[in-house]
Design a protein around this motif. Structure first.
Motif, PDB file in Angstrom:
ATOM      1  N   ILE A   1      72.021   0.403 -65.471  1.00 47.54           N
ATOM      2  CA  ILE A   1      70.783  -0.044 -66.118  1.00 47.54           C
ATOM      3  C   ILE A   1      70.917   0.042 -67.640  1.00 47.54           C
ATOM      4  CG2 ILE A   1      68.336   0.505 -66.469  1.00 47.54           C
ATOM      5  CD1 ILE A   1      68.334   1.318 -63.440  1.00 47.54           C
ATOM      6  N   THR A   2      71.420   1.169 -68.148  1.00 42.68           N
ATOM      7  CA  THR A   2      71.590   1.292 -69.601  1.00 42.68           C
ATOM      8  C   THR A   2      72.638   0.323 -70.112  1.00 42.68           C
ATOM      9  OG1 THR A   2      73.118   3.160 -69.351  1.00 42.68           O
ATOM     10  CG2 THR A   2      70.794   3.686 -69.782  1.00 42.68           C
ATOM     11  N   TYR A   3      73.681   0.065 -69.308  1.00 44.80           N
ATOM     12  CA  TYR A   3      74.678  -0.923 -69.727  1.00 44.80           C
ATOM     13  C   TYR A   3      74.048  -2.313 -69.808  1.00 44.80           C
ATOM     14  CZ  TYR A   3      78.812  -3.664 -70.388  1.00 44.80           C
ATOM     15  OH  TYR A   3      79.726  -4.539 -70.918  1.00 44.80           O
ATOM     16  N   GLY A   4      73.183  -2.628 -68.862  1.00 46.18           N
ATOM     17  CA  GLY A   4      72.494  -3.918 -68.900  1.00 46.18           C
ATOM     18  C   GLY A   4      71.638  -4.067 -70.146  1.00 46.18           C
ATOM     19  N   ILE A   5      70.920  -2.998 -70.493  1.00 46.58           N
ATOM     20  CA  ILE A   5      70.099  -3.020 -71.707  1.00 46.58           C
ATOM     21  C   ILE A   5      70.987  -3.121 -72.950  1.00 46.58           C
ATOM     22  CG2 ILE A   5      68.482  -1.678 -73.123  1.00 46.58           C
ATOM     23  CD1 ILE A   5      67.439  -0.501 -70.409  1.00 46.58           C
ATOM     24  N   ALA A   6      72.045  -2.309 -72.991  1.00 47.74           N
ATOM     25  CA  ALA A   6      72.971  -2.346 -74.129  1.00 47.74           C
ATOM     26  C   ALA A   6      73.641  -3.709 -74.227  1.00 47.74           C
ATOM     27  CB  ALA A   6      74.025  -1.247 -73.994  1.00 47.74           C
ATOM     28  N   GLY A   7      74.007  -4.277 -73.079  1.00 48.97           N
ATOM     29  CA  GLY A   7      74.615  -5.609 -73.069  1.00 48.97           C
ATOM     30  C   GLY A   7      73.660  -6.663 -73.586  1.00 48.97           C
ATOM     31  N   ALA A   8      72.396  -6.558 -73.197  1.00 48.76           N
ATOM     32  CA  ALA A   8      71.387  -7.508 -73.671  1.00 48.76           C
ATOM     33  C   ALA A   8      71.192  -7.374 -75.186  1.00 48.76           C
ATOM     34  CB  ALA A   8      70.069  -7.290 -72.943  1.00 48.76           C
ATOM     35  N   LEU A   9      71.142  -6.128 -75.673  1.00 53.19           N
ATOM     36  CA  LEU A   9      71.000  -5.910 -77.117  1.00 53.19           C
ATOM     37  C   LEU A   9      72.224  -6.414 -77.889  1.00 53.19           C
ATOM     38  CD1 LEU A   9      69.375  -2.349 -77.117  1.00 53.19           C
ATOM     39  CD2 LEU A   9      68.267  -4.530 -77.689  1.00 53.19           C
ATOM     40  N   THR A  10      73.399  -6.129 -77.351  1.00 55.94           N
ATOM     41  CA  THR A  10      74.629  -6.596 -77.992  1.00 55.94           C
ATOM     42  C   THR A  10      74.685  -8.122 -78.000  1.00 55.94           C
ATOM     43  OG1 THR A  10      75.807  -4.592 -77.341  1.00 55.94           O
ATOM     44  CG2 THR A  10      77.162  -6.502 -77.909  1.00 55.94           C
ATOM     45  N   THR A  11      74.281  -8.721 -76.893  1.00 57.54           N
ATOM     46  CA  THR A  11      74.243 -10.180 -76.803  1.00 57.54           C
ATOM     47  C   THR A  11      73.265 -10.750 -77.826  1.00 57.54           C
ATOM     48  OG1 THR A  11      74.853 -10.112 -74.480  1.00 57.54           O
ATOM     49  CG2 THR A  11      73.789 -12.130 -75.255  1.00 57.54           C
ATOM     50  N   LEU A  12      72.123 -10.091 -77.978  1.00 53.50           N
ATOM     51  CA  LEU A  12      71.138 -10.528 -78.968  1.00 53.50           C
ATOM     52  C   LEU A  12      71.708 -10.441 -80.387  1.00 53.50           C
ATOM     53  CD1 LEU A  12      68.208 -11.443 -79.465  1.00 53.50           C
ATOM     54  CD2 LEU A  12      67.591  -9.028 -79.606  1.00 53.50           C
ATOM     55  N   VAL A  13      72.388  -9.338 -80.689  1.00 55.53           N
ATOM     56  CA  VAL A  13      73.021  -9.180 -82.006  1.00 55.53           C
ATOM     57  C   VAL A  13      74.063 -10.285 -82.211  1.00 55.53           C
ATOM     58  CG1 VAL A  13      74.607  -7.705 -83.341  1.00 55.53           C
ATOM     59  CG2 VAL A  13      72.605  -6.700 -82.222  1.00 55.53           C
ATOM     60  N   ASN A  14      74.908 -10.509 -81.207  1.00 49.28           N
ATOM     61  CA  ASN A  14      75.952 -11.532 -81.282  1.00 49.28           C
ATOM     62  C   ASN A  14      75.340 -12.916 -81.465  1.00 49.28           C
ATOM     63  OD1 ASN A  14      77.915 -13.553 -80.392  1.00 49.28           O
ATOM     64  ND2 ASN A  14      79.145 -11.839 -79.689  1.00 49.28           N
ATOM     65  N   TYR A  15      74.360 -13.238 -80.647  1.00 45.93           N
ATOM     66  CA  TYR A  15      73.725 -14.558 -80.656  1.00 45.93           C
ATOM     67  C   TYR A  15      73.006 -14.811 -81.980  1.00 45.93           C
ATOM     68  CZ  TYR A  15      71.544 -18.612 -78.390  1.00 45.93           C
ATOM     69  OH  TYR A  15      71.163 -19.871 -78.037  1.00 45.93           O
ATOM     70  N   ALA A  16      72.269 -13.807 -82.464  1.00 47.68           N
ATOM     71  CA  ALA A  16      71.543 -13.953 -83.732  1.00 47.68           C
ATOM     72  C   ALA A  16      72.516 -14.141 -84.897  1.00 47.68           C
ATOM     73  CB  ALA A  16      70.646 -12.738 -83.971  1.00 47.68           C
ATOM     74  N   ALA A  17      73.574 -13.343 -84.920  1.00 42.81           N
ATOM     75  CA  ALA A  17      74.564 -13.477 -85.992  1.00 42.81           C
ATOM     76  C   ALA A  17      75.239 -14.847 -85.927  1.00 42.81           C
ATOM     77  CB  ALA A  17      75.600 -12.362 -85.894  1.00 42.81           C
ATOM     78  N   TYR A  18      75.603 -15.277 -84.727  1.00 46.18           N
ATOM     79  CA  TYR A  18      76.214 -16.595 -84.553  1.00 46.18           C
ATOM     80  C   TYR A  18      75.274 -17.694 -85.027  1.00 46.18           C
ATOM     81  CZ  TYR A  18      78.087 -20.744 -82.240  1.00 46.18           C
ATOM     82  OH  TYR A  18      78.566 -22.001 -81.982  1.00 46.18           O
ATOM     83  N   TYR A  19      74.020 -17.622 -84.629  1.00 47.30           N
ATOM     84  CA  TYR A  19      73.032 -18.621 -85.025  1.00 47.30           C
ATOM     85  C   TYR A  19      72.920 -18.691 -86.551  1.00 47.30           C
ATOM     86  CZ  TYR A  19      68.559 -20.868 -85.871  1.00 47.30           C
ATOM     87  OH  TYR A  19      67.573 -21.689 -86.355  1.00 47.30           O
ATOM     88  N   ILE A  20      72.806 -17.534 -87.183  1.00 45.67           N
ATOM     89  CA  ILE A  20      72.659 -17.496 -88.642  1.00 45.67           C
ATOM     90  C   ILE A  20      73.897 -18.086 -89.321  1.00 45.67           C
ATOM     91  CG2 ILE A  20      72.548 -15.942 -90.645  1.00 45.67           C
ATOM     92  CD1 ILE A  20      70.716 -14.130 -88.824  1.00 45.67           C
ATOM     93  N   PHE A  21      75.083 -17.627 -88.909  1.00 44.03           N
ATOM     94  CA  PHE A  21      76.303 -18.089 -89.570  1.00 44.03           C
ATOM     95  C   PHE A  21      76.606 -19.559 -89.274  1.00 44.03           C
ATOM     96  CE2 PHE A  21      77.274 -13.444 -89.525  1.00 44.03           C
ATOM     97  CZ  PHE A  21      77.283 -13.280 -90.897  1.00 44.03           C
ATOM     98  N   CYS A  22      76.399 -19.996 -88.039  1.00 39.91           N
ATOM     99  CA  CYS A  22      76.761 -21.357 -87.652  1.00 39.91           C
ATOM    100  C   CYS A  22      75.654 -22.363 -87.960  1.00 39.91           C
ATOM    101  CB  CYS A  22      77.103 -21.398 -86.162  1.00 39.91           C
ATOM    102  SG  CYS A  22      77.780 -22.976 -85.615  1.00 39.91           S
ATOM    103  N   ASN A  23      74.450 -22.068 -87.532  1.00 42.53           N
ATOM    104  CA  ASN A  23      73.379 -23.056 -87.607  1.00 42.53           C
ATOM    105  C   ASN A  23      72.561 -22.984 -88.893  1.00 42.53           C
ATOM    106  OD1 ASN A  23      74.225 -22.879 -84.803  1.00 42.53           O
ATOM    107  ND2 ASN A  23      72.517 -24.228 -84.374  1.00 42.53           N
ATOM    108  N   ARG A  24      72.555 -21.870 -89.571  1.00 40.47           N
ATOM    109  CA  ARG A  24      71.800 -21.747 -90.823  1.00 40.47           C
ATOM    110  C   ARG A  24      72.695 -21.839 -92.063  1.00 40.47           C
ATOM    111  NH1 ARG A  24      67.027 -23.494 -89.987  1.00 40.47           N
ATOM    112  NH2 ARG A  24      65.895 -22.329 -88.423  1.00 40.47           N
ATOM    113  N   ILE A  25      73.769 -21.076 -92.055  1.00 39.08           N
ATOM    114  CA  ILE A  25      74.663 -21.067 -93.221  1.00 39.08           C
ATOM    115  C   ILE A  25      75.636 -22.244 -93.166  1.00 39.08           C
ATOM    116  CG2 ILE A  25      76.441 -19.731 -94.448  1.00 39.08           C
ATOM    117  CD1 ILE A  25      74.974 -17.184 -93.556  1.00 39.08           C
TER     118      ILE A  25
END
Length: 148
Positions: free
Chosen positions: A22-46
């Motif tokens: 359960i904690t891995y699922g939450i950590a994975g979701a948070l890590t995915t969110l960090v990855n996705y947000a950073a990717y979005y900012i660098f690729c789609n915004r910058i």
């Protein structure tokens, strides 16, 4: 609920659904969110190229993932500088494999087939989370593999 399940299903349920998964699922979701947000900012915004933006996002997410997995999910104990260094190398090495999987998927589906980069990135995240869990559980944070 457990009273109705035959013994084999109870065993599978207890192994599959516990504090660690359960904690891995939450950590994975948070890590995915960090990855996705950073990717979005660098690729789609910058406007940084797709695969380069993914590598930058990966670096940020892997640092975040290491900290949260080490402290919260697997509750690893510091067992010396050498052991900790080996664990970091193993963690980044295993994540490097999932980066290659993700980069190949982005290259194929975004660069070659022109699919939407955010949809592809989200779909690949599911595969990456599963790969990373097994690497973390069986190879990196396995208490036997940490001991020197």
């Amino acid at each position: 609920m457990f009273q109705r399940l035959p013994g084999i299903y109870k065993s599978i349920w207890k192994r599959a659904v516990n504090r660690e998964t359960i904690t891995y699922g939450i950590a994975g979701a948070l890590t995915t969110l960090v990855n996705y947000a950073a990717y979005y900012i660098f690729c789609n915004r910058i406007g940084i190229e797709n695969l380069i933006a993914n590598i930058i996002a990966w670096i940020i997410a892997v640092i975040f993932a290491y900290i949260i997995n080490d402290i919260w999910v697997f509750k690893a104990q510091m067992s010396g500088i050498q052991s900790e260094f080996i664990k970091v190398i193993k963690f980044f090495g295993a994540r490097l494999f999932s980066l290659i999987v993700e980069e190949a998927g982005l290259f194929l589906f975004v660069d070659i087939l022109s699919w939407n980069n955010l949809v592809v990135k989200a779909a690949l995240a599911v595969i990456v989370i599963i790969l990373n869990y097994f690497f973390s559980k069986l190879y990196i944070f396995n208490k036997r593999s940490i001991e020197i």
